[in-house]
Design an enzyme around this catalytic site. Structure first.
Site, mmCIF file in Angstrom:
data_model
loop_
_atom_site.group_PDB
_atom_site.id
_atom_site.type_symbol
_atom_site.label_atom_id
_atom_site.label_comp_id
_atom_site.label_asym_id
_atom_site.label_seq_id
_atom_site.Cartn_x
_atom_site.Cartn_y
_atom_site.Cartn_z
ATOM 1 C CB CYS A 1 3.386 -9.585 1.563
ATOM 2 S SG CYS A 1 4.621 -10.042 2.744
ATOM 3 C CD GLU B 1 2.289 -6.444 3.163
ATOM 4 O OE1 GLU B 1 1.047 -6.898 3.407
ATOM 5 O OE2 GLU B 1 3.335 -7.006 3.226
ATOM 6 C CE LYS C 1 -0.674 -9.591 2.334
ATOM 7 N NZ LYS C 1 0.044 -9.484 3.486
#
Length: 523
Positions: free
Chosen positions: A381, A271, A347
């Site tokens: 993440c 990321e 995300k």
């Protein structure tokens, strides 16, 4: 008052012109089945082209009220159970084998307005004629049990099926199969994504009493499950000072070259590794201004990975990078394919640091990527810390979950890692992590990084006892390479010491997505 006359019924083979009406009948017959488990125009055309004789319909007063599809296969008697996708070539009938000895009943459906009028039995009768005329040994099918969800709290699927076989209860699908003459050989999980059946299905067989093996002097090779292994490479990326984009590109090229050297199929990058460009910006620049400067390189980022994926024949999950979308900043991960395909997953959950430092906005699309090597998911993440999100992906068939991450301290890293390991266990999937390491001391908003790339598995007999297939030494620039056996996942979903996907209590809780999970077919 005179009774309404019975409709004039006709059974015939269907043709291409019937497909729109067949799709309408399918939609009415299966209102609660995932759209990914249904057929579309393209697949029906392929089924018709593969085996026209096996595609039947019933008309009542000129309206299509039922249909049946089938193909000929040669099964492996040592392992006769197949998922729908395996035995039908994902609904394309590419597995049709004219020299085979088994008629596979792919689908049979009756419009709900015409049930109870013997429509299904007419279709079964025509299938039996086909079975006898072609001198096939048997007819097999995977049968839904749509009544099971209502009693799953109190009964196992096997007990439910046996109660239907004994005549103690009725099941819309299974009772019709038994009436047609099928015998239940077993009850299996993950035949279709089918909430009404809790994803269980019966393995059904109907023998042809007139089968003459002496007349069928044709050798046919069974559909054997291929050995399904893929090799993955997870980058542990050093955040060192650079002066320009070309410096970053040279560093990324090293990881693509390394993945290729180790014969990998997938490369996972971390990321926000493009935040390395912060080190080339003025030190007094605010974090928000700096991240917008990095976002200006989004097209450079895409071009770089398109080139590397083609050059090395890799499927590259390109970590993530800040991207401007309609005047706002999003953190987006891209999937690049050897043929030049580019796909994205935003995300979905934004940390407080991302909001405060960069004003990053969350995406709202959840995608599953159906690649030629397997069905994969990507979460960035913090997203892996939300079990509902990954469970939705698992219910849509992912086998590997890729998680690019960036964490500053050991405690932050272990939040991601431990959640990733939990997702592997509870969903019976592989999870691959790749993160950044190293420091950028002259950059206020990206000072330190703690990372340890790894590949995690379920915890059961075919896998490592601690669920760790491979991991790097922390905080050193390196890669993790691991080989994933996807057949082990298939077996463990049926044979595991525990069966978390099957043993969910649908009577106590349900998981639904407020937006459709998009299945992207990757070229």
């Amino acid at each position: 008052m005179s009774e309404k006359p019975a409709p004039a019924v006709k059974v015939r083979r269907w043709k291409a012109a019937d497909i729109p009406a067949l799709l309408a009948c399918q939609k009415a017959s299966y209102p609660n089945i995932s759209i990914e488990s249904l057929q579309d125009d393209r697949k029906l055309k392929m089924q018709l082209a593969a085996f026209p004789e096996g595609q039947l319909l019933v008309e009542a007063d000129g309206k299509i009220v039922g249909y049946a599809t089938s193909l000929i296969v040669q099964l492996d008697d040592d392992s006769p159970w197949y998922s729908y996708d395996e035995i039908t070539g994902v609904g394309t009938f590419s597995t049709h084998t004219p020299s085979g000895d088994t008629l596979y009943g792919s689908d049979i459906a009756v419009h709900p307005d015409y049930r109870g009028q013997g429509i299904a039995q007419k279709l079964y009768a025509r299938r039996k004629v086909l079975l006898k005329r072609l001198n096939l040994r048997r007819m097999v099918a995977g049968g839904r049990i749509p009544g099971y969800a209502e009693v799953s709290k109190k009964m196992t699927p096997d007990a439910y099926v046996q109660s239907v076989v004994r005549g103690e209860r009725k099941d819309q699908a299974l009772s019709a199969h038994l009436k047609a003459g099928y015998k239940v050989l077993s009850v299996n999980f993950a035949y279709l994504n089918d909430a009404e059946s809790m994803s269980y299905a019966t393995h059904l067989e109907m023998a042809n009493p007139d089968f003459d093996p002496a007349k069928r002097m044709i050798a046919g090779g069974p559909i054997r499950r291929p050995v399904r292994k893929v090799r993955v490479c997870a980058a542990q990326y050093q955040m060192r000072s650079i002066t320009c984009w070309d410096d970053l590109e040279r560093q990324v090229h090293f990881f693509a070259e390394t993945a290729n050297e180790y014969h990998c199929h997938y490369l996972l990058m971390p990321e926000l590794f493009t935040a390395q460009l912060f080190s080339a910006l003025p030190r007094d620049m605010t974090s928000q201004d700096a991240v917008w400067e990095v976002a200006k390189h989004a097209e450079d980022y895409r071009k770089m990975f398109i080139k590397l994926a083609a050059e090395f024949g890799l499927y590259i999950i390109g970590g993530s990078t800040p991207v401007e979308v309609d005047g706002e900043l999003q953190n987006i991960c891209y999937l690049f394919t050897p043929s030049g395909g580019v796909y994205q997953q935003e995300k979905l959950h934004i940390t407080s640091v991302e909001r405060l430092c960069y004003n990053t906005q969350p995406g709202d699309k959840l995608r599953v990527f159906d690649t030629p090597l397997g069905r994969i998911g990507i979460v960035v993440c913090y997203d892996v810390e939300f079990p509902e999100l990954v469970r939705l992906l698992a219910l849509n068939g992912i086998e590997i979950l890729f998680v690019p991450f960036a964490t500053d301290e050991r405690k932050s890293y272990f939040r991601v890692r431990l959640c990733a390991q939990a997702r592997a266990v509870e969903n019976v999937i592989y999870v691959v992590l790749a993160g950044c390491v190293g420091n950028l001391p002259q950059v206020k908003s990206f000072l330190i990084n703690y990372g340890q790339a790894g590949v995690f598995t379920p915890c059961d007999v075919p896998f490592p006892k601690d669920g760790i297939l491979a991991e790097a030494e922390p905080n050193a620039e390196t890669v993790v390479v691991a080989e994933l056996d996807l057949n082990n996942l298939t077996q463990q979903r049926d044979l595991g010491s525990v069966l978390p996907m099957q043993d969910r209590r649908g009577d106590l809780y349900q998981l639904t997505s407020r937006v459709p999970v998009e299945v992207v077919h990757v070229r």
